[in-house]
Design an enzyme around this catalytic site. Structure first.
Site, PDB file in Angstrom:
ATOM      1  N   THR A 331      10.982  -9.913  78.712  1.00  0.00           N
ATOM      2  CA  THR A 331      11.302 -11.718  77.886  1.00  0.00           C
ATOM      3  C   THR A 331      10.811 -12.146  79.499  1.00  0.00           C
ATOM      4  O   THR A 331      10.230 -12.353  80.166  1.00  0.00           O
ATOM      5  CB  THR A 331      12.846 -11.832  78.389  1.00  0.00           C
ATOM      6  N   ASP A 332      10.264 -13.204  78.592  1.00  0.00           N
ATOM      7  CA  ASP A 332       9.547 -14.120  79.378  1.00  0.00           C
ATOM      8  C   ASP A 332      10.807 -15.014  80.155  1.00  0.00           C
ATOM      9  O   ASP A 332      12.023 -14.465  79.902  1.00  0.00           O
ATOM     10  CB  ASP A 332       8.922 -15.446  78.640  1.00  0.00           C
TER      11      ASP A 332
END
Length: 862
Positions: A331-332
């Site tokens: 994920t970011d």
């Protein structure tokens, strides 16, 4: 041309063996001792898992890789498994000492070189991606990817130092998954457009393929172990920064800032049609997946009401099942927490994490939220699957191979750094775009001029690098680059890059032969390290002269003081060159027509060799060959398009002009995508054209029409004949216009860069490039995302503007060359059918998109 790059790049053998230290774009000023350093002091130690205890079963390389992964996975407790998915931005995931398992950081920023701060040795800082893409050189894309991976391996295996003076820390870097941005540069105001290959899906896909291939080149002597893993971000449609958010470090959640805009990248819902998704936003990520990339980063934003990191149709059905992606999804940072706190995707933290894991997400960056809520019995199976995928990537990168399977480096850092510095300079030269060159003072200039150097960036070093930059590194500033070529003076006071008004004192006319102005934007703000607070805390962002993570521009106007300086210099009656340092475009509608400006040279953020490249181009040691990878719009254009409007096609009824070269009318354009001038008088001709049938895989001529273009240079004065000359050949296809203006006006389908060596004895120089127009080239994407062959007559154009053109007739059987345009410049009359499905794979793809959009719409309604 490839041999020259290979010479700079070096042979495959000098490949050390290890990753680098990675950090995201912000909080770089945090304590460097918190970085992902493994086994400090053990600089040349091999990977502990298989070096300290050879009895670990998973170190047995004779076993199948999947079996080795299962052996290690079985030894991890539930708590350790959750920890293996909890990636701290700086420290990575935790090690497990009892198993000899190292820390590992899945967030290693490497868009244009490794993002390291205060490191010894220093990594190479290549030009920012928007500039490298403007070279249109696929070999260069791959070479820079490999160079970056070689440095990452070196820092992993051989070690480095971080910090300053007595605070230096010695160790090996802790990650080998290199992140780079391949999003579409949708809106010219977007702060992170500088990190991308530009606005064109074809160019972005080619860049992704080249960079993945370079990064994942094999370690010398192993045959199959990649130097590093390539990870493409941000999947998908990310192209908006928005308002500020503030991180609650106790709850590990972001909050909106009262009194500020309530939409940011952390809760944006990108509403996108199936047609635009398939045609524009997907191709680069499909290229990434099909090229075998080991990683993908999912974006913060929602796509049609579903968070990207919780979007099973995107991550599982499309990325993994359709495109064959085999790597891990990270994920970011804080994206899963955003799904809960800002996007309200699920009612509890555990349910939000479950949704992300079920969708296909594996590793969570910024781990506080994940680590606190993921250790639940109901999540055990999902966690196990994610850890399996994460470990599989680490095994692929050779981390668990015994020392004898990991050859020692065959090159010193000094030798590698010299080659990479040459490559960085070459990339800056090839990516620079000459936008304007006319009048008595046009380029190139003669050496030895008395030269006045003006502008807020005339002394720039770090400001030549853009964002996600390594620092410190050795950078050649504009003044340092020009001094070996000219007698340089620095008249007037130092100009401000952000002067908000025109009251700054302007210099008097200097007694010189010519003037160079180095102006533009700033690509990062080190004084405001948290990007999500830059709209509030960065004076540069508020003044409109900053483009970077967390900061979109409100317009594309010049800062007033810079604009006044340029006008002042243009009034002196001297030859004036405007050198622009920026990622996104600035409004050049006035300066493009201003007689007092002889030339405009856009350099992007040219990296550590920027000043040298600028001087070499101005004085004609090299001729510019770059082409714009984005459209330079008029200032009025951005007043017509909302930043959060993701449409690409024009809507005349709503007054929406469209976006990008495929859909925009010329009235909104100063310099189009693909524009770029040269000092060399290139001539083009069709060397050969041939018809062809689509056929099947067993037929020799299944490629359809074959077109060969010859690019040549006439005999020139000896000084010009002795320099290498490059030219980019762009091949566009124009379909017939439709009444609803839903079809693109033209599409870049193929491109190549040609490099001619110095002239031979009789002065002739030429090179041929051949293109095959396949069945795929004549497909268009329909309203529902379905892709189908469009039969009838098409126009083929080479160059921007077109240097050559010819007509072709496309049928279900093949492609037939007709010739050029009619006398009025229009395509001959054609009979064209609507896009129809011609392959079952296209039908499946269209059906998937319809299903995806319908599901997203239903979720949004719920």
């Amino acid at each position: 041309w490839p041999p020259l790059l290979l010479e700079l790049w070096g042979p495959a053998s000098p490949a050390p063996q290890s990753p680098r230290c990675g950090m995201n774009c912000w909080m770089m000023l945090a304590a460097l001792t918190a970085l992902s350093i493994v086994h400090a002091g053990n600089v040349k130690g091999t990977i502990p898992a298989c070096a300290l205890d050879g009895n670990f079963a998973w170190c047995n390389t004779s076993l199948h890789l999947a079996e080795r992964v299962e052996l290690l996975l079985a030894e991890l407790t539930d708590e350790e498994r959750v920890a293996q998915l909890s990636n701290d931005l700086f420290a990575g995931v935790a090690g497990v000492e009892r198993l000899g398992l190292d820390k590992f950081n899945y967030i290693v920023e490497a868009s244009h070189g490794l993002l390291l701060r205060d490191s010894t040795p220093q990594p190479t800082s290549f030009p920012q991606v928007i500039g490298m893409a403007a070279s249109f050189n696929k070999t260069l894309f791959e070479a820079v990817g490999k160079a970056t991976a070689l440095e990452a391996r070196y820092f992993r295996d051989q070690g480095l130092e971080w910090g300053q003076d007595s605070d230096k820390v010695q160790g090996r870097s802790g990650g080998l998954l290199l992140q780079f941005n391949i999003n579409i540069f949708r809106d010219p105001r977007w702060g992170r457009g500088q990190e991308t290959p530009g606005e064109c899906p074809t160019l972005s896909a080619a860049y992704a393929r080249g960079f993945v291939s370079g990064i994942q080149s094999p370690v010398a002597g192993t045959g199959s172990v990649p130097l590093a893993g390539a990870s493409c971000k941000h999947f998908d449609v990310y192209s908006f920064e928005g308002g500020p958010t503030e991180l609650n470090r106790t709850k590990h959640e972001r909050n909106l800032v009262p009194g500020s805009p309530n939409v940011s990248r952390h809760n944006e819902n990108a509403v996108v049609s199936a047609q635009d998704l398939a045609e524009t936003y997907f191709p680069a990520f499909e290229a990434c997946a099909r090229s075998g990339a080991l990683g993908v980063m999912c974006a913060y934003n929602q796509v049609n009401g579903v968070p990207s990191c919780g979007n099973a149709p995107l991550l599982q059905d499309l990325l993994r099942d359709t495109w064959g992606f085999k790597g891990l999804i990270v994920t970011d940072c804080d994206a899963i927490a955003d799904m809960y706190s800002l996007q309200k995707f699920r009612s509890t933290p555990a349910a939000t994490i479950e949704a992300a894991l079920q969708a296909g997400t594996d590793v969570a960056c910024s781990p506080g939220f994940f680590k606190e809520h993921a250790n639940k019995p109901e999540l055990r199976s999902l966690v196990e699957t994610a850890v399996r995928r994460a470990l599989h990537v680490r095994f692929q990168l050779g981390e668990f191979d015994p020392p004898e399977a990991s050859p020692s480096p065959a090159v010193t850092w000094h030798a590698m750094a010299e080659r990479h510095a040459s490559l960085a300079l070459e990339a800056a030269l090839q990516g620079a775009v000459l936008l304007k060159n006319e009048g008595a003072g046009k380029l190139p200039w003669q050496r030895g001029l008395r030269l006045a150097l003006l502008g807020p960036l005339r002394h720039a070093t770090r400001k030549l690098l853009g964002n996600y930059e390594a620092w410190p590194v050795d950078v050649v500033s504009p003044v340092e680059g020009l001094r070996p070529w000219a007698n340089v003076t620095l008249p007037g006071p130092e100009a401000s890059i952000c002067g908000g008004n025109a009251v700054e004192k302007m210099p008097a006319k200097p007694d010189v032969d010519a003037v160079v102005i180095v102006a533009g934007l700033q690509g990062d703000d080190p004084d405001s390290p948290d990007p999500d607070m830059r709209p509030l805390k960065s004076q540069l962002c508020q003044a409109g002269c900053l483009e970077t993570e967390g900061c979109d521009r409100q317009n594309i106007s010049w800062p007033q003081a810079q604009e006044q300086l340029i006008r002042t210099a243009a009034s002196w009656g001297l030859p004036v060159v405007l050198v622009i340092v920026s990622g996104g475009p600035l409004d050049l509608s006035e300066f493009a027509k201003l007689d007092g400006i002889s030339a405009i040279l856009w350099m992007g953020y040219p990296g550590q060799g920027g000043g040298s490249a600028m001087a070499s181009l101005i004085f004609g040691e090299r001729s510019p060959s770059g082409r714009l990878s984005q459209t330079f719009y008029t200032g009025q254009y951005v007043e017509q398009v909302a930043m959060r409007d993701y449409r690409l096609r024009p809507d005349d009824g709503a007054g929406f002009p469209g976006r990008g070269y495929r859909f925009i009318d010329n009235q909104w354009v100063v310099y189009p995508f693909g524009h770029g001038l040269s000092y060399d008088p290139w001539q083009f001709e069709w060397a050969n054209v041939a018809n062809g049938s689509w056929g099947d895989s067993s037929e020799v001529n299944r490629g359809g029409c074959r077109l060969t273009i010859r690019a040549s240079l006439p005999a020139a004065p000896p000084a010009q004949d002795q320099r290498p000359s490059a030219v980019v050949v762009l091949l566009f296809l124009r379909p017939e216009e439709d009444s609803g203006r839903s079809r693109p006006s033209k599409l870049l389908r193929h491109f190549e860069q040609l490099m001619l060596p110095p002239a031979n004895a009789n002065g002739t120089r030429w090179a041929d490039v051949s293109f095959e127009l396949t069945h795929e080239d004549f497909k268009l994407v329909g309203e529902y995302g379905e892709s189908g062959l469009v039969t009838g007559r098409w126009l083929v154009e080479a160059g921007e503007p077109a240097e050559l053109s010819l007509g072709v007739h496309v049928s279900e059987e093949g492609c037939h060359v007709l010739g050029g345009t009619d006398d009025d410049g229009k395509l001959p009359g054609r009979s064209s059918t609507d896009a129809t499905e011609s392959a079952s794979s296209n039908a499946r793809r269209g059906a998937w998109l319809v299903q995806f959009l319908a599901a997203a719409f239903m979720h949004a309604m719920i």
